[in-house]
Design a protein around this motif. Structure first.
Motif, short mmCIF file in Angstrom:
data_model
loop_
_atom_site.label_atom_id
_atom_site.label_comp_id
_atom_site.label_asym_id
_atom_site.label_seq_id
_atom_site.Cartn_x
_atom_site.Cartn_y
_atom_site.Cartn_z
N TYR A 69 9.55 -14.79 7.75
CA TYR A 69 9.17 -15.37 6.46
C TYR A 69 7.79 -14.89 6.04
N ALA A 70 6.84 -14.87 6.98
CA ALA A 70 5.48 -14.43 6.67
C ALA A 70 5.47 -12.96 6.26
N LYS A 71 6.29 -12.15 6.92
CA LYS A 71 6.36 -10.73 6.57
C LYS A 71 6.94 -10.53 5.17
N ARG A 72 8.00 -11.29 4.84
CA ARG A 72 8.58 -11.18 3.49
C ARG A 72 7.58 -11.62 2.43
N LYS A 73 6.87 -12.70 2.70
CA LYS A 73 5.88 -13.21 1.75
C LYS A 73 4.75 -12.19 1.57
N SER A 74 4.27 -11.63 2.66
CA SER A 74 3.21 -10.64 2.60
C SER A 74 3.68 -9.38 1.89
N LYS A 75 4.91 -8.97 2.15
CA LYS A 75 5.46 -7.78 1.50
C LYS A 75 5.56 -7.98 -0.01
N ALA A 76 5.94 -9.17 -0.44
CA ALA A 76 6.02 -9.46 -1.88
C ALA A 76 4.64 -9.40 -2.52
N LYS A 77 3.64 -9.96 -1.85
CA LYS A 77 2.28 -9.91 -2.38
C LYS A 77 1.76 -8.48 -2.46
N MET A 78 2.05 -7.70 -1.41
CA MET A 78 1.59 -6.31 -1.39
C MET A 78 2.29 -5.49 -2.48
N SER A 79 3.56 -5.74 -2.71
CA SER A 79 4.29 -5.02 -3.75
C SER A 79 3.71 -5.33 -5.12
N ALA A 80 3.40 -6.59 -5.37
CA ALA A 80 2.81 -6.97 -6.65
C ALA A 80 1.45 -6.32 -6.83
N LEU A 81 0.66 -6.31 -5.78
CA LEU A 81 -0.67 -5.69 -5.84
C LEU A 81 -0.56 -4.18 -6.06
N LEU A 82 0.36 -3.54 -5.36
CA LEU A 82 0.54 -2.10 -5.51
C LEU A 82 1.05 -1.73 -6.89
N SER A 83 1.92 -2.55 -7.46
CA SER A 83 2.40 -2.24 -8.81
C SER A 83 1.27 -2.38 -9.82
N THR A 84 0.38 -3.35 -9.62
CA THR A 84 -0.78 -3.50 -10.50
C THR A 84 -1.70 -2.30 -10.38
N ILE A 85 -1.95 -1.88 -9.16
CA ILE A 85 -2.81 -0.72 -8.93
C ILE A 85 -2.17 0.53 -9.50
N LYS A 86 -0.86 0.65 -9.32
CA LYS A 86 -0.14 1.82 -9.83
C LYS A 86 -0.29 1.92 -11.35
N ASP A 87 -0.11 0.81 -12.04
CA ASP A 87 -0.27 0.81 -13.50
C ASP A 87 -1.69 1.21 -13.90
N THR A 88 -2.67 0.70 -13.17
CA THR A 88 -4.06 1.03 -13.47
C THR A 88 -4.33 2.52 -13.25
N LEU A 89 -3.81 3.06 -12.15
CA LEU A 89 -4.01 4.48 -11.87
C LEU A 89 -3.31 5.36 -12.90
N ILE A 90 -2.14 4.97 -13.33
CA ILE A 90 -1.44 5.74 -14.37
C ILE A 90 -2.23 5.71 -15.67
N ASP A 91 -2.75 4.55 -16.02
CA ASP A 91 -3.58 4.45 -17.23
C ASP A 91 -4.82 5.32 -17.13
N MET A 92 -5.46 5.33 -15.96
CA MET A 92 -6.66 6.15 -15.78
C MET A 92 -6.32 7.64 -15.85
N ALA A 93 -5.20 8.03 -15.26
CA ALA A 93 -4.79 9.44 -15.30
C ALA A 93 -4.47 9.87 -16.73
N ASN A 94 -3.78 9.01 -17.46
CA ASN A 94 -3.48 9.32 -18.86
C ASN A 94 -4.75 9.45 -19.68
N TYR A 95 -5.70 8.57 -19.44
CA TYR A 95 -6.99 8.63 -20.14
C TYR A 95 -7.71 9.94 -19.83
#
Length: 106
Positions: A69-95
């Motif tokens: 359960y802790a691994k699934r919860k941690s994985k979900a948090k990490m996925s959300a964080l990585l998707s946020t970072i991914k969007d930011t990096l894509i925006d920076m690259a486009n800029y």
């Protein structure tokens, strides 16, 4: 602590470690003979742990469920964080690309 209690505790520790090792290398793929053998070995060690000490078996099962359960919860948090970072990096690259096109001095 007498010798029989110590032997029982060491047996429990060994069985729990062995089950963890088997689960770590276990990939559920029921078409493979090797994984069926591993699955059988896991069952064997779980049954032996249950026969050795019922309470240790129940505590091990609760511990493993909590860990999953802790691994699934941690994985979900990490996925959300990585998707946020991914969007930011894509925006920076486009800029950066837009700036390079607009201010190209070649």
């Amino acid at each position: 602590m007498d010798r029989t209690t110590l032997d029982k505790l060491l047996e429990i520790q060994y069985l729990k470690g062995r089950i963890d090792e088997l689960y770590k290398g276990y990939v559920p793929n029921y078409t493979s003979t090797n994984n069926r053998i591993v699955d059988t070995r896991i069952s064997k060690y779980e049954n032996k742990l249950k026969e050795t000490d019922e309470l240790a078996y129940e505590l091990y099962m609760i511990e493993s469920q909590n860990s999953r359960y802790a691994k699934r919860k941690s994985k979900a948090k990490m996925s959300a964080l990585l998707s946020t970072i991914k969007d930011t990096l894509i925006d920076m690259a486009n800029y950066a690309i837009i700036c390079a096109i607009l201010f190209d001095e070649t």
